[in-house]
Design an enzyme around this catalytic site. Structure first.
Site, PDB file in Angstrom:
ATOM      1  N   GLN A 127       0.836  -1.198   0.000  1.00 17.30           N
ATOM      2  CA  GLN A 127       0.000   0.000   0.000  1.00 17.30           C
ATOM      3  C   GLN A 127       0.867   1.243   0.000  1.00 17.30           C
ATOM      4  O   GLN A 127       1.825   1.354   0.771  1.00 17.30           O
ATOM      5  CB  GLN A 127      -0.917  -0.015   1.226  1.00 17.30           C
ATOM      6  CG  GLN A 127      -1.736   1.245   1.419  1.00 17.30           C
ATOM      7  CD  GLN A 127      -1.056   2.241   2.365  1.00 17.30           C
ATOM      8  OE1 GLN A 127      -0.264   1.860   3.222  1.00 17.30           O
ATOM      9  NE2 GLN A 127      -1.337   3.509   2.173  1.00 17.30           N
ATOM     10  N   TYR A 129       0.798   5.603   0.007  1.00 21.21           N
ATOM     11  CA  TYR A 129       0.053   6.852   0.188  1.00 21.21           C
ATOM     12  C   TYR A 129       0.418   7.859  -0.896  1.00 21.21           C
ATOM     13  O   TYR A 129       1.483   7.781  -1.522  1.00 21.21           O
ATOM     14  CB  TYR A 129       0.387   7.489   1.540  1.00 21.21           C
ATOM     15  CG  TYR A 129      -0.208   6.800   2.743  1.00 21.21           C
ATOM     16  CD1 TYR A 129      -1.582   6.761   2.942  1.00 21.21           C
ATOM     17  CD2 TYR A 129       0.612   6.218   3.700  1.00 21.21           C
ATOM     18  CE1 TYR A 129      -2.127   6.148   4.058  1.00 21.21           C
ATOM     19  CE2 TYR A 129       0.082   5.606   4.821  1.00 21.21           C
ATOM     20  CZ  TYR A 129      -1.294   5.567   4.988  1.00 21.21           C
ATOM     21  OH  TYR A 129      -1.827   4.958   6.097  1.00 21.21           O
ATOM     22  N   THR A 155      -3.612   4.420  -1.780  1.00 20.82           N
ATOM     23  CA  THR A 155      -4.582   5.041  -0.875  1.00 20.82           C
ATOM     24  C   THR A 155      -4.721   6.530  -1.196  1.00 20.82           C
ATOM     25  O   THR A 155      -3.743   7.272  -1.136  1.00 20.82           O
ATOM     26  CB  THR A 155      -4.154   4.850   0.588  1.00 20.82           C
ATOM     27  OG1 THR A 155      -4.146   3.448   0.878  1.00 20.82           O
ATOM     28  CG2 THR A 155      -5.117   5.545   1.535  1.00 20.82           C
ATOM     29  N   ARG A 164      -8.346  12.849  15.018  1.00 20.76           N
ATOM     30  CA  ARG A 164      -8.555  11.659  15.843  1.00 20.76           C
ATOM     31  C   ARG A 164      -8.346  12.045  17.308  1.00 20.76           C
ATOM     32  O   ARG A 164      -7.238  12.025  17.829  1.00 20.76           O
ATOM     33  CB  ARG A 164      -7.607  10.547  15.389  1.00 20.76           C
ATOM     34  CG  ARG A 164      -7.831  10.186  13.912  1.00 20.76           C
ATOM     35  CD  ARG A 164      -6.813   9.211  13.366  1.00 20.76           C
ATOM     36  NE  ARG A 164      -6.953   9.086  11.920  1.00 20.76           N
ATOM     37  CZ  ARG A 164      -6.105   8.421  11.144  1.00 20.76           C
ATOM     38  NH1 ARG A 164      -5.056   7.812  11.678  1.00 20.76           N
ATOM     39  NH2 ARG A 164      -6.298   8.358   9.838  1.00 20.76           N
ATOM     40  N   HIS A 275     -11.822   4.593   5.143  1.00 19.14           N
ATOM     41  CA  HIS A 275     -10.627   4.521   5.984  1.00 19.14           C
ATOM     42  C   HIS A 275     -10.979   4.058   7.401  1.00 19.14           C
ATOM     43  O   HIS A 275     -10.389   4.510   8.396  1.00 19.14           O
ATOM     44  CB  HIS A 275      -9.918   5.876   6.043  1.00 19.14           C
ATOM     45  CG  HIS A 275      -8.422   5.784   6.088  1.00 19.14           C
ATOM     46  ND1 HIS A 275      -7.629   5.825   4.968  1.00 19.14           N
ATOM     47  CD2 HIS A 275      -7.560   5.626   7.132  1.00 19.14           C
ATOM     48  CE1 HIS A 275      -6.360   5.727   5.316  1.00 19.14           C
ATOM     49  NE2 HIS A 275      -6.293   5.592   6.627  1.00 19.14           N
TER      50      HIS A 275
END
Length: 378
Positions: A127, A129, A155, A164, A275
């Site tokens: 993966q 980014y 992604t 968060r 996500h």
């Protein structure tokens, strides 16, 4: 404790991990409404029960990107996996290989690509980014190719970080993080010895290799924040499609028009995903978004889905809603934190058994038989 479901693994992980790590994997963004809806909306999907069909020839295997999977499940990219268990990416990859499914390595893993690739027999996925540092992206692609990675997961839903709030309270971010983490580690001695001491180095392995210097957990948030890329467009990302010759999957699609753009871009697949509820709170759950997206690109590319999947029953629900394959993230991270490779392997066995029950009682002998016709009509 007795382990009979992924929720049991979540509780075991909560007990074993320092709070800053448990809440990092367990939490979402803002008020965590999308995080809740991911699991809740999926659990509300009703299947159509069928009985007295000959189900003796049940087959869970499927074909995806020229790979034969024992079941339509892929281990999703999870950042910092090596902090949940000693060299956690290696342990998770071994469990995936044992069960005949792909493991997807995160850009921000603890173990570098080469360490994991050399420890397993099956080629893995990687993966990547969208980052400002194009040199890092090109280097990661070259290293992934050299390590035998088959599929690239790109992604695209992280141009800026989600808020968060749990991280600031837990010690993952905010003031005095080093001291707070150290105190938490002392209070969790099994983790402190197994991972904190014996699991070193705690580098971001792929980043450290590129920068040629240690890049530890303390640098993680700063490095990511400095490299988020909000200006990228489909046109500016075309070099990735040109540079990667294998299957390319775009992860982070939540709208039918973006799914069509991914098909025009030349992607081989998409991951319908929010996500895991960790970016924009208040958006649709994957279960709600998936049917329209699957209809929009039917036959044009492979449709994968993640977010909210905790069981084999959830896998069947996602397939009935339109997915070809699903990615499991949080559930395997909990199992890894609780019992390492054994935990991930046990979780995958649970998922397989739960899928067999669901398929038997919906009359689906093969994965191709799981369609919208498997859904109960309101």
């Amino acid at each position: 404790m007795i382990i009979s479901s992924s929720s049991d693994y979540r509780e075991a992980a909560r007990r074993r991990l320092p709070p800053f790590l448990f809440h990092y994997i367990d939490g979402g963004s803002y008020a965590e409404r999308t995080l809740e809806r991911n699991a809740g909306d999926l659990a509300d999907v009703a299947l159509r029960q069928r009985v007295l069909h000959d189900m003796s020839g049940l087959d869970l295997s499927t074909q995806l990107f020229d790979e034969r999977l024992s079941m339509p499940v892929v281990l999703a990219p999870v950042g910092l996996t090596g902090m949940y268990a000693r060299r956690g990416e290696v342990q998770a990859a071994r469990a995936a290989v044992r069960h005949g499914i792909p493991f997807t390595m995160s850009t921000v893993s603890i173990c570098p690509i080469e360490e994991v690739a050399s420890a397993v027999e099956r080629p893995m996925w990687f993966q990547l980014y969208v980052l400002k540092d194009r040199g890092f992206m090109k280097s990661a692609l070259e290293r992934a190719r050299a390590a035998g990675v088959t599929t690239l997961v790109f992604t695209v839903d992280l141009p800026v970080p989600g808020a968060r709030y749990r991280d600031a309270h837990s010690g993952m971010s905010g003031p005095h993080t080093a001291l707070r983490r150290a105190l938490q580690a002392v209070a969790h001695p099994r983790w402190a010895w197994d991972v904190g001491v014996m699991g070193r180095p705690h580098d971001l392995g792929n980043v450290s290799r590129y920068l040629d210097k240690p890049t530890g957990l303390g640098d993680y948030i700063g490095w990511l924040n400095a490299n988020f890329e909000p200006s990228i467009t489909w046109q500016e990302a075309e070099w990735i499609r040109d540079a990667w010759t294998g299957p390319l999957v775009i992860k982070g699609i939540l709208d039918p028009e973006d799914a069509r753009e991914a098909a025009r871009f030349g992607a081989d697949g998409i991951v319908v995903s929010n996500h895991g509820g960790r970016q924009l709170d208040g958006v649709l759950s994957t279960a709600r978004a998936l049917p329209a997206i699957a209809d929009a690109v039917q036959g044009d590319l492979a449709v994968l889905a993640d977010s909210g999947i905790r069981s084999g029953l959830d896998v069947v629900r996602m397939l009935a809603l339109g997915a070809d394959t699903v990615l499991v993230g949080r559930a395997y991270a909990y199992a890894l934190a609780a019992q390492g490779e054994t935990g991930v392997s046990n979780l995958l066995e649970l998922i397989e058994k739960e899928m067999r029950v669901a398929m038997t009682l919906t009359g689906a002998r093969t994965i191709a038989d799981i369609t919208t016709g498997s859904l109960a009509q309101p």
